[in-house]
Design a protein around this motif. Structure first.
Motif, PDB file in Angstrom:
ATOM      1  N   GLY A  68      22.019   8.262   0.848  1.00 56.85           N
ATOM      2  CA  GLY A  68      22.536   7.473  -0.254  1.00 56.85           C
ATOM      3  C   GLY A  68      21.494   7.311  -1.343  1.00 56.85           C
ATOM      4  O   GLY A  68      20.339   6.964  -1.059  1.00 56.85           O
ATOM      5  N   HIS A  69      21.894   7.605  -2.581  1.00 52.65           N
ATOM      6  CA  HIS A  69      20.932   7.479  -3.686  1.00 52.65           C
ATOM      7  C   HIS A  69      21.608   7.129  -5.000  1.00 52.65           C
ATOM      8  O   HIS A  69      21.012   7.257  -6.065  1.00 52.65           O
ATOM      9  CB  HIS A  69      20.115   8.771  -3.827  1.00 52.65           C
ATOM     10  N   GLU A  70      22.874   6.678  -4.930  1.00 55.19           N
ATOM     11  CA  GLU A  70      23.598   6.214  -6.113  1.00 55.19           C
ATOM     12  C   GLU A  70      24.026   4.777  -5.866  1.00 55.19           C
ATOM     13  O   GLU A  70      25.140   4.530  -5.398  1.00 55.19           O
ATOM     14  CB  GLU A  70      24.860   7.059  -6.351  1.00 55.19           C
ATOM     15  N   GLY A  71      23.148   3.837  -6.119  1.00 55.59           N
ATOM     16  CA  GLY A  71      23.460   2.461  -5.747  1.00 55.59           C
ATOM     17  C   GLY A  71      23.260   1.455  -6.861  1.00 55.59           C
ATOM     18  O   GLY A  71      22.541   1.694  -7.830  1.00 55.59           O
ATOM     19  N   THR A  72      23.929   0.321  -6.702  1.00 51.27           N
ATOM     20  CA  THR A  72      23.686  -0.858  -7.516  1.00 51.27           C
ATOM     21  C   THR A  72      23.477  -2.022  -6.556  1.00 51.27           C
ATOM     22  O   THR A  72      24.174  -2.125  -5.540  1.00 51.27           O
ATOM     23  CB  THR A  72      24.884  -1.185  -8.431  1.00 51.27           C
ATOM     24  N   GLY A  73      22.527  -2.893  -6.874  1.00 58.72           N
ATOM     25  CA  GLY A  73      22.274  -4.010  -5.983  1.00 58.72           C
ATOM     26  C   GLY A  73      21.634  -5.186  -6.687  1.00 58.72           C
ATOM     27  O   GLY A  73      21.435  -5.184  -7.907  1.00 58.72           O
ATOM     28  N   ILE A  74      21.300  -6.192  -5.889  1.00 61.41           N
ATOM     29  CA  ILE A  74      20.645  -7.400  -6.369  1.00 61.41           C
ATOM     30  C   ILE A  74      19.310  -7.530  -5.648  1.00 61.41           C
ATOM     31  O   ILE A  74      19.231  -7.376  -4.428  1.00 61.41           O
ATOM     32  CB  ILE A  74      21.503  -8.649  -6.087  1.00 61.41           C
ATOM     33  N   VAL A  75      18.258  -7.830  -6.388  1.00 62.76           N
ATOM     34  CA  VAL A  75      16.932  -7.989  -5.792  1.00 62.76           C
ATOM     35  C   VAL A  75      16.933  -9.207  -4.863  1.00 62.76           C
ATOM     36  O   VAL A  75      17.243 -10.328  -5.285  1.00 62.76           O
ATOM     37  CB  VAL A  75      15.849  -8.141  -6.869  1.00 62.76           C
TER      38      VAL A  75
END
Length: 376
Positions: A68-75
Motif C-alpha cells: 500500500g502506498h496511496e494513502g490519506t491519514g491523520i498524524v
C-alpha cells in the motif's frame, strides 16, 4: 486512550510470500523514533504496483511486507525533532520522500531523493529497522509508506500536509496513481495547447494522463487499450477518441501515424511493457515528438530499437511519480483538486472496507476497476 509513545496493536494486510492472498493480521506498530511520524490511515488506493509485488514480479522486495502506498491519514504522534508536522494534521504519506538537503532534492530537475527506497526495496526505516512486527516476526514496509494498515510509521521527509477538508477517499489517489499519470503530461512532457497526444493503457495512470493532457489544452487525445469497456470512461476523462489495436491488421504505431499525419506530438506508455514503450516512441512525430514512459516494466525486460528513431529528433524520457517533488507538490495538487481544476471522482470505481483488500485486487486484475479505495 492516549497512544503517543506506546506500541499500537491494530489490523494490517500482510503479504507473507509471493502468489498468496494478503492476510489480515494483528500487528504491533512501534512509536515513531526521531524524525519519524506515526499516521492513522483513513483511506488507501489499490495500485497495480502492489499487485506486482504480490505476484513476485518486482525483484528486491523482502517478505513479509505490508504493501500500500496511496494513502490519506491523520498524524497520531511525532518523534523527537520533527518540525512542521503535528498531531491531528491530515497528511498523505509519500512513496518518494523529499529530504530537501540531498543533491537530488536540491536539483530542480530531479525528484528522486536519496532516501527513496525504490529500486532497492529494503523495506526498512533510516536506522535499518522496521516499526512493524507480527507474531514476533519483523515485517517490512513498502516504499517508505505501507498504507495497508490501520497505523503506519514514516520518515518526516515522506509526509505531505494537505487541506484538512480534502476527502480522504479521493485525496489518497494523489499519493501515486493520479500524480504519476497527471504529472507525466503536465510536468514531464509539458503538453502544449493545441497538441496531439496518444495514451497507451487506460487504467488509473493512463486516465490520469488523459486528464493532464486535457488540462494542458491538447486538442486531440487518443486512448489505446485492448479492452473496449474502458473507452467510455476514457472519453469521460477527456479522450477525443479511443482505438483497440486488435481492430487493425497493421501495427498500432502505423495506425496512429495515419490518423495524425505522421505521428503525435506526445505519447505516454502507462502500462509497463517494453514492446509498448517502443510502440509509443514510434507513434511520435519525427523531429519533435516526445514519448514519456510512466509504466514500470517487469525485471529483465529491455528496450530495443533502431537509434535512428531518436536521431530523427524524437525524444524518450521517463516520469517517476509524475516527476513531482512530492512534499512540495502534493499540497498544491490537493488544492487544485479542491478548486475543481480536475476531478478525481471518476477514477474511483469501487469503495470497499479494508478487510476486503483481496477482493479489491480481484477487481483490479479482472479489469473491472480503475481504482478501488479501501476505507478503515
Amino acid at each position: 486512550m492516549e497512544t503517543s509513545g506506546k506500541i499500537i496493536r491494530c489490523k494490517a494486510a500482510i503479504c507473507w510470500e509471493p502468489n498468496k492472498p494478503l492476510s489480515i493480521e494483528e500487528v504491533e506498530v512501534a512509536p515513531p523514533k526521531a524524525h519519524e511520524v506515526r499516521i492513522k490511515i483513513l483511506a488507501t488506493g489499490v495500485c497495480r504496483t502492489d499487485e506486482h509485488v504480490i505476484k513476485g514480479e518486482i525483484s528486491g522486495v523482502i517478505y513479509p511486507v505490508i504493501l500500500g502506498h496511496e494513502g490519506t491519514g491523520i498524524v497520531e504522534s511525532v518523534g523527537e525533532g520533527v518540525i512542521g508536522i503535528k498531531t491531528g494534521d491530515k497528511v498523505i504519506p509519500l512513496p518518494v520522500p523529499q529530504c530537501g538537503v540531498c543533491k537530488n532534492c536540491k536539483n530542480p530537475k530531479n525528484n528522486l531523493c536519496i532516501r527513496n527506497d525504490a529500486p532497492s526495496f529494503s523495506g526498512l526505516m533510516g536506522d535499518g529497522t522496521t516499526r512493524f512486527t507480527c507474531k514476533g516476526k519483523m515485517v517490512h514496509n513498502f516504499v517508505c509508506t505501507s498504507t495497508f494498515t490501520e497505523y503506519t510509521v514514516v520518515d518526516e521527509s515522506a509526509v505531505a500536509i494537505v487541506d484538512a477538508s480534502a476527502p480522504a477517499d479521493k485525496a489518497c489517489l494523489l499519493g501515486c496513481g493520479f500524480s504519476t499519470g497527471y504529472g507525466c503530461a503536465v510536468k514531464t512532457a509539458k503538453v502544449e495547447p493545441g497538441s496531439s497526444c496518444a495514451v497507451f493503457g487506460l487504467g488509473g495512470v493512463g486516465l490520469s494522463a488523459i486528464i493532464g493532457c486535457k488540462v494542458s489544452g491538447a486538442t486531440r487525445i487518443i486512448g489505446i487499450d485492448n479492452n473496449k469497456d474502458k473507452f467510455s470512461k476514457a472519453k469521460e476523462m477527456g479522450a477525443t477518441e479511443c482505438i483497440n489495436p486488435n481492430d487493425y491488421t497493421k501495427p498500432i504505431h502505423e495506425v496512429l501515424r495515419d490518423l495524425t499525419d505522421g505521428g503525435v506530438d506526445y505519447s505516454f506508455e502507462c502500462i509497463g511493457k517494453a514492446d509498448l514503450m517502443v510502440t509509443a516512441l514510434l507513434s511520435c512525430q519525427p523531429g519533435h515528438g516526445t514519448c514519456v514512459i510512466a509504466g514500470m516494466a517487469p525485471p529483465g525486460e529491455l528496450l530495443s530499437f533502431d537509434p535512428m528513431i531518436i536521431l530523427s529528433g524524437r525524444k524518450l524520457t521517463g516520469s517517476f511519480v509524475g516527476g513531482w517533488k512530492l512534499k512540495d507538490s502534493i499540497p498544491q495538487l490537493v488544492s487544485d483538486y479542491m478548486a475543481k481544476k480536475f476531478d478525481l471522482g471518476g477514477l474511483v470505481t469501487h469503495t470497499l472496507p479494508f478487510e476486503k483488500v483481496n477482493e479489491a485486487f480481484e477487481l483490479l486484475c479482472s479489469g473491472e476497476s480503475i481504482r478501488t479505495v479501501l476505507l478503515f
